[in-house]
Design a protein around this motif. Structure first.
Motif, PDB file in Angstrom:
ATOM      1  N   ARG A  17       0.844  -1.195   0.000  1.00  0.00           N
ATOM      2  CA  ARG A  17       0.000   0.000   0.000  1.00  0.00           C
ATOM      3  C   ARG A  17       0.881   1.247   0.000  1.00  0.00           C
ATOM      4  O   ARG A  17       1.788   1.376   0.822  1.00  0.00           O
ATOM      5  CB  ARG A  17      -0.926   0.006   1.218  1.00  0.00           C
ATOM      6  CG  ARG A  17      -1.760   1.297   1.357  1.00  0.00           C
ATOM      7  CD  ARG A  17      -2.717   1.210   2.526  1.00  0.00           C
ATOM      8  NE  ARG A  17      -3.794   0.267   2.237  1.00  0.00           N
ATOM      9  CZ  ARG A  17      -4.963   0.611   1.715  1.00  0.00           C
ATOM     10  NH1 ARG A  17      -5.204   1.878   1.411  1.00  0.00           N
ATOM     11  NH2 ARG A  17      -5.889  -0.295   1.492  1.00  0.00           N
ATOM     12  N   GLU A  85      -8.965   5.268  -4.219  1.00  0.00           N
ATOM     13  CA  GLU A  85      -8.121   4.091  -4.063  1.00  0.00           C
ATOM     14  C   GLU A  85      -8.120   3.291  -5.359  1.00  0.00           C
ATOM     15  O   GLU A  85      -9.165   3.038  -5.953  1.00  0.00           O
ATOM     16  CB  GLU A  85      -8.669   3.238  -2.912  1.00  0.00           C
ATOM     17  CG  GLU A  85      -7.705   2.197  -2.385  1.00  0.00           C
ATOM     18  CD  GLU A  85      -8.207   1.606  -1.071  1.00  0.00           C
ATOM     19  OE1 GLU A  85      -7.986   2.229  -0.012  1.00  0.00           O
ATOM     20  OE2 GLU A  85      -8.839   0.537  -1.117  1.00  0.00           O
ATOM     21  N   ARG A  87      -6.560  -0.366  -6.801  1.00  0.00           N
ATOM     22  CA  ARG A  87      -5.877  -1.622  -6.484  1.00  0.00           C
ATOM     23  C   ARG A  87      -5.505  -2.291  -7.803  1.00  0.00           C
ATOM     24  O   ARG A  87      -6.368  -2.632  -8.602  1.00  0.00           O
ATOM     25  CB  ARG A  87      -6.795  -2.523  -5.659  1.00  0.00           C
ATOM     26  CG  ARG A  87      -7.209  -1.873  -4.352  1.00  0.00           C
ATOM     27  CD  ARG A  87      -7.978  -2.802  -3.458  1.00  0.00           C
ATOM     28  NE  ARG A  87      -8.389  -2.097  -2.239  1.00  0.00           N
ATOM     29  CZ  ARG A  87      -8.907  -2.684  -1.173  1.00  0.00           C
ATOM     30  NH1 ARG A  87      -9.062  -4.001  -1.155  1.00  0.00           N
ATOM     31  NH2 ARG A  87      -9.262  -1.982  -0.117  1.00  0.00           N
ATOM     32  N   ARG A  91      -1.264  -4.540  -5.469  1.00  0.00           N
ATOM     33  CA  ARG A  91      -0.832  -3.382  -4.677  1.00  0.00           C
ATOM     34  C   ARG A  91      -1.941  -2.337  -4.651  1.00  0.00           C
ATOM     35  O   ARG A  91      -2.796  -2.309  -5.536  1.00  0.00           O
ATOM     36  CB  ARG A  91       0.449  -2.762  -5.241  1.00  0.00           C
ATOM     37  CG  ARG A  91       1.666  -3.671  -5.180  1.00  0.00           C
ATOM     38  CD  ARG A  91       2.857  -3.006  -5.847  1.00  0.00           C
ATOM     39  NE  ARG A  91       4.031  -3.855  -5.831  1.00  0.00           N
ATOM     40  CZ  ARG A  91       4.938  -3.842  -4.860  1.00  0.00           C
ATOM     41  NH1 ARG A  91       4.800  -3.008  -3.832  1.00  0.00           N
ATOM     42  NH2 ARG A  91       5.980  -4.648  -4.892  1.00  0.00           N
ATOM     43  N   THR A  92      -1.897  -1.469  -3.669  1.00  0.00           N
ATOM     44  CA  THR A  92      -2.935  -0.446  -3.501  1.00  0.00           C
ATOM     45  C   THR A  92      -2.319   0.941  -3.454  1.00  0.00           C
ATOM     46  O   THR A  92      -1.363   1.183  -2.705  1.00  0.00           O
ATOM     47  CB  THR A  92      -3.736  -0.686  -2.204  1.00  0.00           C
ATOM     48  OG1 THR A  92      -4.346  -1.979  -2.262  1.00  0.00           O
ATOM     49  CG2 THR A  92      -4.817   0.365  -2.039  1.00  0.00           C
ATOM     50  N   GLU A  94      -3.486   4.622  -2.419  1.00  0.00           N
ATOM     51  CA  GLU A  94      -4.521   5.392  -1.729  1.00  0.00           C
ATOM     52  C   GLU A  94      -4.184   6.878  -1.845  1.00  0.00           C
ATOM     53  O   GLU A  94      -3.114   7.315  -1.421  1.00  0.00           O
ATOM     54  CB  GLU A  94      -4.610   4.983  -0.257  1.00  0.00           C
ATOM     55  CG  GLU A  94      -5.700   5.733   0.505  1.00  0.00           C
ATOM     56  CD  GLU A  94      -5.782   5.328   1.969  1.00  0.00           C
ATOM     57  OE1 GLU A  94      -6.230   6.149   2.791  1.00  0.00           O
ATOM     58  OE2 GLU A  94      -5.375   4.180   2.288  1.00  0.00           O
ATOM     59  N   ASN A 129     -11.418   3.533   7.396  1.00  0.00           N
ATOM     60  CA  ASN A 129     -10.526   4.004   6.367  1.00  0.00           C
ATOM     61  C   ASN A 129     -11.036   5.319   5.778  1.00  0.00           C
ATOM     62  O   ASN A 129     -12.243   5.503   5.575  1.00  0.00           O
ATOM     63  CB  ASN A 129     -10.431   2.924   5.289  1.00  0.00           C
ATOM     64  CG  ASN A 129      -9.543   3.312   4.144  1.00  0.00           C
ATOM     65  OD1 ASN A 129      -9.977   3.997   3.226  1.00  0.00           O
ATOM     66  ND2 ASN A 129      -8.303   2.873   4.194  1.00  0.00           N
ATOM     67  N   ALA A 278      -6.257  -8.187  -1.266  1.00  0.00           N
ATOM     68  CA  ALA A 278      -4.988  -7.525  -1.589  1.00  0.00           C
ATOM     69  C   ALA A 278      -4.195  -8.299  -2.631  1.00  0.00           C
ATOM     70  O   ALA A 278      -3.431  -7.725  -3.403  1.00  0.00           O
ATOM     71  CB  ALA A 278      -4.154  -7.370  -0.310  1.00  0.00           C
TER      72      ALA A 278
END
Length: 434
Positions: A17, A85, A87, A91-92, A94, A129, A278
């Protein structure tokens, strides 16, 4: 807990992330991306943001401005006009609002004239979040706006058989039954119910957020009561409707806004941007065009700051052209769309909202300066301004020396407060000074 390389679980999660702020260059991120992340960011920069942007119910009918999610300059990577966000390949990324979630939800509240962040949820939401909160705020705004006058009640035709008529006699069906040897009458009536596709989508989206937000007070009292009524009709877990069912449902002029609320709900449920694992190698995401929110926030504040007519310029109905052919007058180049017009026949003022910072090394961007001059000249507006969100108590040089005089117009560079009442007050002062 650690993996085979001896890394802790927290270290493994952090590698997957990358958290950044919008319009903030790589040089000011909390950490520099690894070489592998640099290649991954380049792939994200190639993605079109359009499938992930959820501003439709705020935008209305005008076409959105599409910019890359990421761009690269002398300082490295930076995010553009979107928060949210993405993805991608396990991987992310943000992207958080540099002005804070309270500011963004305040803009949504002003735009739609609804309270989208309930006071009762202000403290309990801290454990959630940031992107979840923003997406929930956008969804709340859509549903609250749709339910201002009515809930999404739809009619279904029901047939009855017997010796008495319930509703309207169905002559053709009665004749067919009599010919087949049956006695009795066939009648039809319309039964109105909340058990329909739009309501089902909204109830399911409410369940989606309820599983992800801390506490049970995130809805606010009004939304809580509306959802309770819909849930009583559809059940707690209704069947997921199709997008076709939502779009072809019968809406009255009073309930038509439920279509957008249901479409947003369906999009959230279909993409499941907050629930993708994820390790998923595919691309999912949710983005909010915060530059467009700033534009609409400025538009609403201008409407409160002047008694003259105010029009949203970002439409096909209000546009101009930079140049027109002398050979063929029907041919033009350089279509212009200022964000806000004040007055009509003649135009008294125009403003263009810029979500970026005013100041820094370059001051006013050259392209923005030329754009404002082109707007004021084309539409013959005596006063014109670029409107930036205020991020500092000290006024930038370009604003301290405003207004600036050209041959035809007076140009200003304004940093407007991000809170509604103070923004309206400053705009009122600006209008009064000309």
């Amino acid at each position: 807990m650690s993996d085979k390389k001896g890394r802790t679980e927290a270290e493994v999660v952090s590698e997957g992330r990358l958290v950044i702020n919008d319009l903030t260059s790589e040089a000011h991120w909390d950490r520099r991306p690894t070489d592998q992340e640099q290649r991954w960011l380049a792939e994200i920069a190639e993605l079109s943001p359009e499938p992930f942007v959820l501003n439709a119910q705020l935008r209305g009918d005008h076409e959105p401005t599409i910019e890359p999610i990421l761009a690269r300059d002398a300082d490295g990577w930076r995010a553009n006009r979107y928060i949210g966000e993405i993805r991608h390949k396990g991987r992310t990324l943000e992207i958080r609002p540099r002005l804070g979630i309270e500011t963004i939800t305040g803009w949504i509240s002003t735009i739609l004239n609804v309270q989208v962040l309930p006071h009762t949820a202000a403290h309990s939401s801290e454990a959630s979040n940031v992107i979840t909160q923003l997406l929930a705020a956008l969804w709340r705004a859509s549903v609250l706006t749709a339910g201002q006058h009515a809930l999404p009640r739809a009619g279904a035709k029901v047939s009855s058989f017997g010796l008495s008529v319930h509703g309207r006699l169905d002559v053709a069906a009665t004749a067919r039954r009599r010919a087949a040897g049956y006695h009795g009458l066939v009648s039809t009536r319309v039964v109105r119910s909340y058990d329909n596709a739009p309501a089902s989508a909204v109830v399911l989206a409410d369940r989606y957020f309820d599983q992800r937000l801390a506490g049970d007070r995130w809805r606010g009292a009004r939304l809580h009561d509306q959802i309770a009524m819909l849930r009583a009709a559809t059940g707690a877990r209704p069947k997921m409707p199709t997008l076709h069912e939502i779009r072809t449902a019968r809406y009255s002029p009073i309930t038509i806004k439920w279509r957008r609320a249901a479409e947003l709900s369906w999009g959230i449920l279909n993409e499941d941007p907050l629930g993708v694992a994820a390790a998923d190698e595919s691309t999912h995401g949710v983005l909010i065009d915060v530059a467009e929110l700033w534009e609409l926030f400025v538009l609403h504040c201008v409407g409160l700051a002047t008694e003259q007519p105010v029009m949203h310029g970002t439409t096909e109905q209000v546009s101009g052209h930079l140049a027109r052919s002398t050979v063929d007058p029907d041919r033009t180049i350089g279509k212009l769309y200022p964000d806000v017009f004040v007055g009509e026949d003649p135009i008294a003022a125009l403003l263009d909202a810029k979500y970026k910072r005013l100041g820094g090394r370059r001051g006013v961007d050259r392209e923005d300066l030329y754009q404002l001059h082109a707007y004021s000249s084309t539409f013959k507006a005596p006063i014109a301004a670029l409107a930036y969100p205020s991020t500092s108590v000290e006024l930038p040089t370009a604003e301290r020396n405003s207004p600036w005089q050209t041959n035809d117009s007076t140009l200003s560079f304004l940093t407007l407060p991000t809170e509604k009442d103070r923004c309206v007050a400053k705009l009122t002062q600006w209008f009064g000074g000309h």
